[in-house]
Design an enzyme around this catalytic site. Structure first.
Site, short mmCIF file in Angstrom:
data_model
loop_
_atom_site.label_atom_id
_atom_site.label_comp_id
_atom_site.label_asym_id
_atom_site.label_seq_id
_atom_site.Cartn_x
_atom_site.Cartn_y
_atom_site.Cartn_z
N LYS A 1 10.16 -22.91 36.70
CA LYS A 1 9.78 -24.14 36.09
C LYS A 1 9.61 -25.45 36.78
CE LYS A 1 9.09 -22.26 31.85
NZ LYS A 1 7.94 -22.18 31.12
N VAL B 1 15.24 -24.33 22.35
CA VAL B 1 14.43 -24.27 21.28
C VAL B 1 14.70 -22.69 20.64
CG1 VAL B 1 11.85 -24.12 20.29
CG2 VAL B 1 12.55 -25.38 22.21
N ASN C 1 1.46 -21.11 27.97
CA ASN C 1 2.84 -20.90 27.06
C ASN C 1 3.83 -19.57 27.77
OD1 ASN C 1 4.79 -21.52 24.69
ND2 ASN C 1 4.03 -19.67 24.24
N ASP D 1 -1.44 -8.94 29.81
CA ASP D 1 -0.16 -9.21 30.49
C ASP D 1 -0.53 -10.27 31.52
OD1 ASP D 1 1.97 -9.33 32.25
OD2 ASP D 1 2.48 -7.33 32.04
N TYR E 1 14.85 -18.97 36.82
CA TYR E 1 14.08 -19.66 35.97
C TYR E 1 13.90 -20.95 36.31
CZ TYR E 1 12.79 -21.29 31.19
OH TYR E 1 12.08 -21.56 30.04
N ILE F 1 -4.10 -19.50 23.77
CA ILE F 1 -2.58 -19.54 23.82
C ILE F 1 -2.14 -18.62 24.52
CG2 ILE F 1 -0.49 -20.35 22.66
CD1 ILE F 1 -2.22 -21.48 20.29
#
Ligand SMILES: NC(=O)c1ccc[n+]([C@@H]2O[C@H](COP(=O)([O-])OP(=O)(O)OC[C@H]3O[C@@H](n4cnc5c(N)ncnc54)[C@H](OP(=O)(O)O)[C@@H]3O)[C@@H](O)[C@H]2O)c1
Length: 270
Positions: A173, A202, A103, A76, A169, A16
């Site tokens: 995405k 979230v 993620n 990183d 951003y 992850i």
């Protein structure tokens, strides 16, 4: 855990990225509870060690014999050379990875086009897009060789609905969505599964990072409604991973009940 067929996750190894907080940390703990091993990757080593301890506790509580190996990897994802050297940081007993959860990601600021610092543009693309692509390229090779694997990319509703103050951003995405969709089509003749999870609001460290540590500005994002939690998204990720091998959850869009678009939310008056 009744939602999942945990037996399908027993002894699996999950990597992850962005496991030091929020969605990534919650996902790590849930996989630990399901009897999986987890490689926890992020830049903050201390935070990763705390998540490692939470994974150990969750696994112990589960009473499961399988799994239980949790290794922090300080890395990183915007550093391509570091990704190329990833295997030197992975303990030898966890080299066969079954599930990759891409993620790691962030947004800084709400500036409009023309006023966005170039270093902010570069940083977001280097992490959200180029880092995710580099990690995926590395693992697709492995997954093809081992004839199994599941890539779960964390996109966003910003990946299909662009909004004011989110140009960079949203562009990152949208790129995650395009990359993930192409890859799913390319891998159709393999057993490799490709999932994109697209959450809306979230409550994690996400807004704190966006507003450069301004707690009040971060809190105001969630005012008057109940946002999703990292745990809510973790449940969807682990659920998708726990489907039978012939079932591929291609994508999932998850909203809080009182949100229905990037800028459409019902808030009770404060
Ligand atoms: N929160 C939301 O409303 C929301 C909505 C939709 C999608 N998402 C997406 O969900 C993902 C997780 O975000 P979150 O909400 O859980 O936020 P978060 O709590 O801020 O977590 C972000 C994680 O990414 C890691 N990270 C950032 N840059 C990195 C880099 N260059 N290399 C390695 N790790 C890096 C951070 O760890 P370090 O700082 O330790 O490196 C942290 O673990 C992101 O991709 C985000 O875009 C979030």
């Amino acid at each position: 855990m009744s939602l999942f067929n945990a037996s399908r996750l027993l002894g699996k190894t999950v990597l992850i990225t962005g496991a030091s907080s929020g969605i990534g940390a919650a996902t790590a703990v849930l996989f630990a509870k399901a009897g999986s091993n987890v490689l926890l990757l992020a830049r903050r080593e201390d935070a990763l060690k705390e998540v490692q301890q939470a994974c150990i506790a969750a696994h112990k509580e589960s009473g499961l014999k399988e799994g239980g190996n949790f290794a922090p990897i300080q890395l990183d994802v915007s550093d391509r050379a570091a990704i190329a050297g990833l295997w030197s940081k992975v303990p030898s007993n966890l080299r066969k990875v079954d599930i990759l959860v891409n993620n790691a990601g962030y947004v800084i600021g709400r500036e409009h086009v023309g006023d966005i610092d170039e270093s902010v543009v570069d940083g977001m693309f280097a992490t959200n897009v180029l880092g995710l692509i580099a990690m995926t390229q590395l693992f697709v090779k492995e997954f093809k060789a081992q004839k199994s694997g599941h890539i779960i990319n964390i996109g966003s509703i910003a990946g299909f609905e662009a909004y004011v103050g989110g140009s960079i951003y949203c562009a990152t995405k949208f790129a995650v969505n395009a990359f993930t969709t192409s890859m799913r089509k390319e891998l159709v003749d393999t057993p490799i599964r490709v999932t994109e999870i697209q959450p809306a609001m979230v409550e994690t460290e996400f807004s704190l990072v966006r507003f450069k540590g301004d707690v009040n500005a971060a809190k105001s994002v969630y005012a008057g409604l109940q946002p999703l939690t990292g745990q809510d998204i973790a449940e969807e990720i682990v659920w998708a991973a726990s489907r039978p091998p012939h079932v591929n959850i291609a994508s999932e869009v998850i909203f809080p009940t009182n949100q229905a678009g990037a800028t459409i939310a019902y808030r009770t008056p404060q």
